[in-house]
Design an enzyme around this catalytic site. Structure first.
Site, mmCIF file in Angstrom:
data_model
loop_
_atom_site.group_PDB
_atom_site.id
_atom_site.type_symbol
_atom_site.label_atom_id
_atom_site.label_comp_id
_atom_site.label_asym_id
_atom_site.label_seq_id
_atom_site.Cartn_x
_atom_site.Cartn_y
_atom_site.Cartn_z
ATOM 1 N N GLY A 322 0.816 -1.213 0.000
ATOM 2 C CA GLY A 322 0.000 0.000 0.000
ATOM 3 C C GLY A 322 0.846 1.258 0.000
ATOM 4 N N TRP A 325 2.386 1.647 -3.516
ATOM 5 C CA TRP A 325 1.378 2.117 -4.480
ATOM 6 C C TRP A 325 1.447 3.627 -4.650
ATOM 7 C CZ3 TRP A 325 -2.719 5.471 -3.545
ATOM 8 C CH2 TRP A 325 -3.677 5.591 -4.551
ATOM 9 N N HIS A 326 1.862 4.336 -3.598
ATOM 10 C CA HIS A 326 1.861 5.795 -3.638
ATOM 11 C C HIS A 326 2.935 6.383 -4.539
ATOM 12 C CE1 HIS A 326 -0.733 5.307 -0.106
ATOM 13 N NE2 HIS A 326 -1.116 6.544 -0.304
ATOM 14 N N GLY A 327 3.976 5.650 -4.829
ATOM 15 C CA GLY A 327 5.006 6.230 -5.674
ATOM 16 C C GLY A 327 6.124 5.248 -5.982
ATOM 17 N N PHE A 474 0.427 10.222 -7.819
ATOM 18 C CA PHE A 474 0.295 8.816 -7.480
ATOM 19 C C PHE A 474 -0.630 8.079 -8.450
ATOM 20 C CE2 PHE A 474 0.697 10.772 -3.059
ATOM 21 C CZ PHE A 474 2.074 10.812 -3.161
#
Length: 474
Positions: A322, A325-327, A474
């Site tokens: 998770g 997933w942001h970057g 993102f």
């Protein structure tokens, strides 16, 4: 095209008028939304639409295949093809250079040749949100949670619908595609509430988030050595508020915009900085992402229905992925793993001592300590999230813990906006709802005047340059 631009106001007005002029005819109104969504996205760059169209075509064919097959093996194979192909697009366009750089760093010293030139692929705006929503639709169809078979056009519109495409929230099929058959309606109260929600989002973005970002966060994170420890801490707190008000502003405008077309999106935030532990925080922050990770990653891994060590591992995997997933940077995975590790500690503590009581004076004291600890953890770990790289994050932490005092570089405007942010965050939601009801009860001309005055006030209060939404990256 940003939600907080005059261009979007014109775009929304035209789309709204066309949609409601044909709303009794299903394919006409859906056609208006599809054209509007394509135009909206094309204002950045149109080429990723071909990627989205192709990925959706593969998913749609896989759904048709496993709906018609009675063989469990075939159905699982088609599900696998769909998920792997969808994730493959995300991996190639978002993470290819990260994996290349990692391979160079790990294998280069061993004499293994790895490509050193960057791939330089352009990351399509909103690809991460598109990917997660696409997977949710395929998996829900496989599980039988979506009964009616939809056309490719409806499938594509569900994914491209412009209010949520670029930065969420991640919308489930039950809140959008399953409403496509219903003739929409919009009462004066619902329309007024939608406009009110949009106005709240604009104020959050332009009056609070952008001012904090340009007024303190950006300069401190760019050169932490030029600021005192106290200023670095205030900047870290300011960034947490900037991130919340920026992202929740986008969600507010998305929810309000969808409401103007007769669709109801679920809430994406619930005053997260009032959380008393990290589990509570993630049930309040980016709720659509938290629920996605729970339903499509954590529970399929076994969740907490397995052994306790495996449950902790599942938690770490979920939070690590998770975070990533942001970057496309390992610091995001580190940030996620840090949250996961602390959640594991909390869970082990609960296994040993039992969950704390929710009532009584002792419970209130524990909740107070829990709130302070949770907020501090969120603020401090966000330094890794915000810093451009781990080296700068290390500089920020080093400066932060030097203990130097002084707040001369925190302007009166920043202090004022921080105060407004904090007070509005703890204000009971009932007051916001009452303000919305009051706005709805105003005559239409008065509402128009109020919106114009809000716009003029926002423009007057914000002397900073308009900034993109943080989650666009993102």
């Amino acid at each position: 095209m940003y939600f907080h631009s005059l261009q979007f106001v014109f775009f929304l007005t035209v789309t709204f008028a066309l949609y409601w002029s044909v709303h009794h005819h299903k394919w006409a109104r859906l056609g208006v939304l599809m054209v509007a969504s394509v135009i909206f996205y094309s204002m950045w760059t149109p080429w990723p639409l071909r990627l989205f169209i192709g990925a959706t075509a593969i998913n749609h064919l896989c759904i048709k295949g496993f709906r018609r097959s009675e063989s469990p093996g075939v159905r699982k194979a088609l599900l696998t093809v769909s998920i792997v192909s969808t994730l493959g697009v995300l991996v190639v366009f978002k993470y290819a250079d990260l994996f290349r750089e990692t391979a160079v760093a790990l294998l280069g010293p061993l004499g293994v040749h790895v490509r050193t030139e960057r791939f330089g692929l352009l990351l399509p705006v909103g690809l991460s949100f598109f990917t997660f929503q696409a997977i949710s639709y395929v998996v829900d169809s496989y599980r039988g949670e979506i009964q009616k078979e939809r056309t490719y056009f409806e499938h594509l519109l569900y994914l491209l619908f412009f209010p949520h495409l670029v930065a969420g929230p991640i919308v489930r099929a039950s809140h959008l595609i399953e409403r496509f058959d219903d003739t929409p309606s919009l009462t004066a109260q619902e329309g007024g509430q939608g406009l009110y929600r949009i106005a709240i989002g604009l104020a959050k973005k332009l009056v609070i988030a952008d001012v904090l970002g340009s007024g303190l966060v950006d300069p401190v994170f760019a050169s932490p050595e030029a600021y005192t420890s106290a200023e670095c801490f205030i900047a870290a707190v300011a960034y947490s508020f900037e991130l919340y008000f920026d992202f929740s502003a986008y969600s507010d405008i998305a929810i309000g915009t969808a409401a103007l077309f007769g669709f109801k999106f679920e809430e994406n935030f619930n005053r997260p900085y009032l959380a008393t532990n990290l589990f509570d925080f993630w049930s309040r922050w980016h709720i659509s992402l938290s629920h996605w990770l729970r339903d499509y990653l954590y529970r399929p891994l076994g969740g907490n229905r397995v052994s306790k060590p495996r449950a902790l591992l599942n938690l770490m995997i979920t939070m690590g992925l998770g975070g990533l997933w942001h970057g496309a940077d390992w610091r995001f995975a580190i940030w996620g793993l840090a949250h996961g590790a602390m959640e594991c500690i909390i869970r082990v503590w609960w296994w040993v001592t039992g969950k704390p009581p929710k009532e009584g004076p002792v419970a209130r004291v524990r909740a107070g300590f829990g709130w302070a600890a949770t907020f501090l953890v969120v603020v401090l770990t966000r330094i890794v999230f915000r810093a451009p790289n781990l080296g700068r994050a290390g500089e920020m932490y080093a400066r932060l813990f030097e203990g130097s005092m002084g707040l001369a570089n925190v302007s009166t405007l920043v202090w004022s906006v921080l105060a407004v942010a904090a007070v509005s965050h703890v204000t009971p939601l009932g007051l916001f709802h009452k303000a919305g009801d009051l706005f709805v009860k105003m005559p239409v001309p008065v509402r128009a005047v109020v919106l114009v005055l809000v716009g003029l006030g926002v423009r007057h209060l914000t002397s900073v340059e308009t900034r993109p939404y943080v989650y666009f990256q993102f």
